[in-house]
Motif scaffolding. Structure first.
Motif: not given
Length: 136
Positions: A87-91, A94-96, A126-134
């Motif tokens: 979906v996206g990525e970036g700073k 909070w500096g992460g 149907q399983l819908d997953l939304y994941i955010e990684g740090i």
């Protein structure tokens, strides 16, 4: 709780481990939640978590991934593939550094020994997953 261990540049070397706390499922309808958590379906008194551990991540190009792994639900483990999109990525503020994904897969309830059927439309979920990684 979910753990995402990733090398941002090398999708094929990512490992994803998701642990879902089933008693906390909230469909925004209390009576439906009670029924889902009961022994007709998830039986959270006997199986309070579901777990997915990836075995491979294939970069399909243009931010699309195929995440293969093992889903354990209702005491049964089966191999599945999650079709995911970055979906996206970036700073972050909070500096992460964060990266987000969404993904879907369809499972047959009977594959996980969930016998209750509400008719043909309920046999597959149907399983819908939304994941955010740090990044750490």
């Amino acid at each position: 709780m979910a753990h995402l261990v990733m090398t941002l540049q090398m999708f094929q070397h990512q490992k994803l481990k998701l642990i879902l706390i089933l008693p906390k499922i909230n469909s925004n309808h209390a009576e439906r939640d009670k029924h889902l958590k009961g022994d007709d379906f998830l039986d959270v008194s006997a199986f309070n978590t579901a777990k997915f551990i990836s075995s491979s991540v294939t970069d399909k190009g243009n931010g699309n991934l195929a995440i293969a792994g093992t889903l354990t639900l209702h005491g049964v483990s089966k191999n599945i593939v999650i079709d995911a999109q970055k979906v996206g990525e970036g700073k972050d503020p909070w500096g992460g550094y964060r990266v987000g994904f969404s993904g879907t897969t369809t499972i047959a309830m009977t594959d996980f020994e969930i016998k209750k059927s509400l008719g043909p439309a309920s046999n597959n979920v149907q399983l819908d997953l939304y994941i955010e990684g740090i990044k750490k």
